[in-house]
Design a protein around this motif. Structure first.
Motif, PDB file in Angstrom:
ATOM      1  N   TYR A 297      39.742  32.679  45.406  1.00 50.26           N
ATOM      2  CA  TYR A 297      38.376  32.716  44.886  1.00 50.26           C
ATOM      3  C   TYR A 297      37.606  31.442  45.226  1.00 50.26           C
ATOM      4  N   GLY A 298      38.137  30.635  46.110  1.00 51.84           N
ATOM      5  CA  GLY A 298      37.471  29.409  46.498  1.00 51.84           C
ATOM      6  C   GLY A 298      37.461  28.412  45.349  1.00 51.84           C
ATOM      7  N   ALA A 299      36.501  27.518  45.372  1.00 52.31           N
ATOM      8  CA  ALA A 299      36.395  26.505  44.323  1.00 52.31           C
ATOM      9  C   ALA A 299      35.525  26.972  43.172  1.00 52.31           C
ATOM     10  N   LYS A 300      35.057  28.231  43.229  1.00 54.09           N
ATOM     11  CA  LYS A 300      34.162  28.731  42.189  1.00 54.09           C
ATOM     12  C   LYS A 300      34.920  28.924  40.879  1.00 54.09           C
ATOM     13  N   PRO A 301      34.389  28.360  39.787  1.00 56.95           N
ATOM     14  CA  PRO A 301      35.036  28.626  38.497  1.00 56.95           C
ATOM     15  C   PRO A 301      34.800  30.067  38.086  1.00 56.95           C
ATOM     16  N   PHE A 302      35.749  30.660  37.446  1.00 52.22           N
ATOM     17  CA  PHE A 302      35.572  32.030  36.966  1.00 52.22           C
ATOM     18  C   PHE A 302      36.308  32.203  35.652  1.00 52.22           C
ATOM     19  N   ARG A 303      35.755  33.051  34.813  1.00 45.33           N
ATOM     20  CA  ARG A 303      36.343  33.312  33.504  1.00 45.33           C
ATOM     21  C   ARG A 303      37.226  34.541  33.611  1.00 45.33           C
TER      22      ARG A 303
ATOM     23  N   TYR B  87      32.227  48.471  29.006  1.00 44.54           N
ATOM     24  CA  TYR B  87      33.171  47.360  29.033  1.00 44.54           C
ATOM     25  C   TYR B  87      33.363  46.775  30.439  1.00 44.54           C
ATOM     26  N   VAL B  88      32.751  47.406  31.439  1.00 41.94           N
ATOM     27  CA  VAL B  88      32.886  46.900  32.807  1.00 41.94           C
ATOM     28  C   VAL B  88      32.285  45.497  32.872  1.00 41.94           C
ATOM     29  N   ASP B  89      33.014  44.579  33.460  1.00 39.31           N
ATOM     30  CA  ASP B  89      32.605  43.185  33.546  1.00 39.31           C
ATOM     31  C   ASP B  89      32.277  42.841  34.997  1.00 39.31           C
ATOM     32  N   ASP B  90      31.047  42.395  35.222  1.00 38.05           N
ATOM     33  CA  ASP B  90      30.629  42.090  36.593  1.00 38.05           C
ATOM     34  C   ASP B  90      31.436  40.958  37.209  1.00 38.05           C
ATOM     35  N   GLY B  91      31.839  40.001  36.379  1.00 46.91           N
ATOM     36  CA  GLY B  91      32.649  38.913  36.912  1.00 46.91           C
ATOM     37  C   GLY B  91      33.971  39.406  37.457  1.00 46.91           C
TER      38      GLY B  91
ATOM     39  N   ARG C 195      27.163  53.162  52.187  1.00 50.61           N
ATOM     40  CA  ARG C 195      26.410  54.154  51.420  1.00 50.61           C
ATOM     41  C   ARG C 195      25.267  53.518  50.641  1.00 50.61           C
ATOM     42  N   GLY C 196      25.111  52.195  50.748  1.00 50.07           N
ATOM     43  CA  GLY C 196      23.992  51.519  50.117  1.00 50.07           C
ATOM     44  C   GLY C 196      24.298  50.829  48.814  1.00 50.07           C
ATOM     45  N   LEU C 197      25.572  50.817  48.383  1.00 53.19           N
ATOM     46  CA  LEU C 197      25.909  50.129  47.145  1.00 53.19           C
ATOM     47  C   LEU C 197      25.856  48.620  47.343  1.00 53.19           C
ATOM     48  N   THR C 198      25.334  47.920  46.341  1.00 50.62           N
ATOM     49  CA  THR C 198      25.288  46.465  46.381  1.00 50.62           C
ATOM     50  C   THR C 198      26.659  45.883  46.038  1.00 50.62           C
ATOM     51  N   ILE C 199      26.775  44.572  46.205  1.00 52.21           N
ATOM     52  CA  ILE C 199      28.028  43.891  45.847  1.00 52.21           C
ATOM     53  C   ILE C 199      28.355  44.137  44.378  1.00 52.21           C
ATOM     54  N   ARG C 200      27.348  44.013  43.504  1.00 58.99           N
ATOM     55  CA  ARG C 200      27.582  44.209  42.074  1.00 58.99           C
ATOM     56  C   ARG C 200      28.030  45.649  41.788  1.00 58.99           C
ATOM     57  N   GLN C 201      27.378  46.623  42.432  1.00 60.89           N
ATOM     58  CA  GLN C 201      27.727  48.028  42.204  1.00 60.89           C
ATOM     59  C   GLN C 201      29.136  48.346  42.705  1.00 60.89           C
TER      60      GLN C 201
END
Length: 462
Positions: free
Chosen positions: A70-76, A303-307, A353-359
């Motif tokens: 995940y690189g140096a990015k902090p994530f919860r 309950y889906v979490d984008d992170g 199909r056009g879905l974004t990264i978040r989708q």
């Protein structure tokens, strides 16, 4: 073996505490299913009451995201599956509290040795009376490498070359003894027929293993071999080696294409379609009414979490920094993944199909990109019956959002509807996993070449 009407078969995918990565937040979820064996045992008995073919345990020998993937990015960390009971040990224990259900555990070929794997699974096959299964994987998680003295994960092609040789060594060891090798003849003093013991003497690019294995042949010949690779090399390995395949098609057409291609590949190895069962994954959400099922579905979606979802996309990005891109923008061009190639192809298709990264992330964070099927027992049965009758599957691998209530609802609500239609067994066909799965008993590779039988008490001098 009798050829009655085709019926559905089911495995339960026990990715405890839930196959929905954040489904553990549901009020009905019992989060301790990840480590409490008593809860696992209760669920195993429940699955057996529902006449399921098998329980299937996923595994990883690392905590996801524990390295620089995940690189140096902090994530919860919100994903509930971080620590869990080692599943090969778990299925050995579950064998003692069940009597018919198949018990399948994942065990990687990348970070194990063939002799140990052959011995452990064959031992569990004896403990269970012929109900063990090995899910042969090459390890998707790149995090695993650093736990085994490597700076980086094996390259995808190398992993599959190693896996193919690993399988052949394991099967060769499982055939160390012919079925009737052990005489235990008190009168003559002969314990075993020496001519029915076979020393492997394997020397290959990845492994050197002499043998023989110090465990006798299984009550079902050999443990069941399962495979979950849907990349080209994964399908090829499965076509040659697998008794059952777990996969991730989401439409009948995709299921038909996958199943037909797998059967075509099997022909090259002299195998017929009846030698394999194909199980696409589904996440079933059942309600007494359509409105109740819809409400349950929407609650789980909440309950889906984008992170969690975007981290899942990052894991499959092949080193592309997903976090540098707008999450509500298009999926960038990805480099080939050294994790899960087939799963990467799925997210690339979503992007087209056009879905974004978040989708895309939300699809991963709901059901790990498997199909979500919700409705009444009748609606679920209608859907699965169509897949079976259209030749898109042999059954389904059931991914429950959390445990244990969705499993119980499946057993008490959906199974009776399938049985009423004649689409699912009312009793197990036999005592071994192979009998219930309906795949043939494998002959020992040495038996067809036997022309004479000579009993000797000579000791091995090799």
């Amino acid at each position: 073996m009798s050829k009655g009407p085709r019926q559905l078969r089911f495995g339960a995918f026990f990715s405890v505490p839930g196959c929905h990565p954040t489904g553990w937040r549901h009020p009905d979820a019992i989060c301790e299913t990840d480590l409490d064996f008593r809860l696992l045992a209760d669920m195993a008995r429940m699955a057996e009451r529902g006449r399921l073919d098998c329980m299937f345990f996923q595994d990883s020998v690392a905590i996801p995201g524990s390295t620089a993937v995940y690189g140096a990015k902090p994530f919860r960390v919100r994903n509930g599956r971080q620590a869990h009971i080692e599943p090969v040990s778990a299925i050995a224990a579950l064998a003692a509290v069940t009597s018919h259900i198949g018990l399948v555990s994942t065990c990687t070929t990348s970070y194990n040795e063939p002799y140990n794997v052959a011995r452990r699974f064959l031992t569990i096959d004896h403990i269970s009376g012929g109900r063990a299964g090995w899910n042969l994987v090459t390890s998707q998680a790149e995090d695993e490498a650093v736990n085994f003295g490597r700076d980086q994960h094996f390259e995808h092609g190398v992993r599959y070359d190693r896996a193919a040789e690993f399988h052949d060594v394991v099967v060769g060891l499982w055939d160390s003894w012919e079925d009737d090798a052990f005489l235990r003849d008190k009168e003559s003093g002969v314990w075993f027929d020496y001519d029915k013991m076979h020393i492997l003497r394997h020397k290959g690019p990845h492994f050197t293993v002499r043998g023989p294995l110090n465990v006798a042949r299984s009550p079902q010949g050999r443990p069941i071999v399962a495979q979950a690779g849907s990349s080209d090399v994964g399908m090829e390995l499965a076509a040659r080696t697998a008794d059952m395949v777990f996969t991730a098609q989401t439409t009948i057409k995709e299921g038909q294409t996958f199943r037909n291609e797998m059967h075509a590949r099997m022909e090259k190895y002299g195998r017929g379609p009846d030698e394999m069962r194909i199980f696409p994954g589904i996440m079933p959400i059942v309600g007494r009414t359509e409105a109740e099922a819809q409400e349950k579905y929407e609650q789980l979606r909440s309950y889906v979490d984008d992170g969690v979802g975007i981290a899942g996309v990052a894991r499959l990005a092949g080193g592309v920094d997903i976090y540098a891109h707008d999450p509500d923008g298009p999926l960038p061009e990805l480099k080939p993944s050294n994790a899960a190639r087939a799963r990467q192809e799925m997210i690339i298709a979503m992007g087209k199909r056009g879905l974004t990264i978040r989708q895309i992330g939300r699809v991963l964070a709901m059901s790990q990109a498997h199909r979500v099927l919700y409705g009444t027992p009748k609606q679920l049965a209608d859907d699965m019956q169509a897949w079976l009758e259209e030749g898109a599957c042999d059954g389904f691998n059931l991914l429950f959002a959390h445990y244990p209530k969705p499993l119980e609802e499946w057993v008490t609500m959906v199974v009776p509807e399938l049985q009423r239609r004649g689409l699912f067994r009312t009793e197990y066909e036999g005592r071994t996993f192979r009998e219930n799965l309906g795949v043939p008993f494998p002959k020992n590779v040495h038996t067809p070449n036997r022309t004479t039988v000579q009993v000797t008490a000579a000791a091995a001098n090799d």
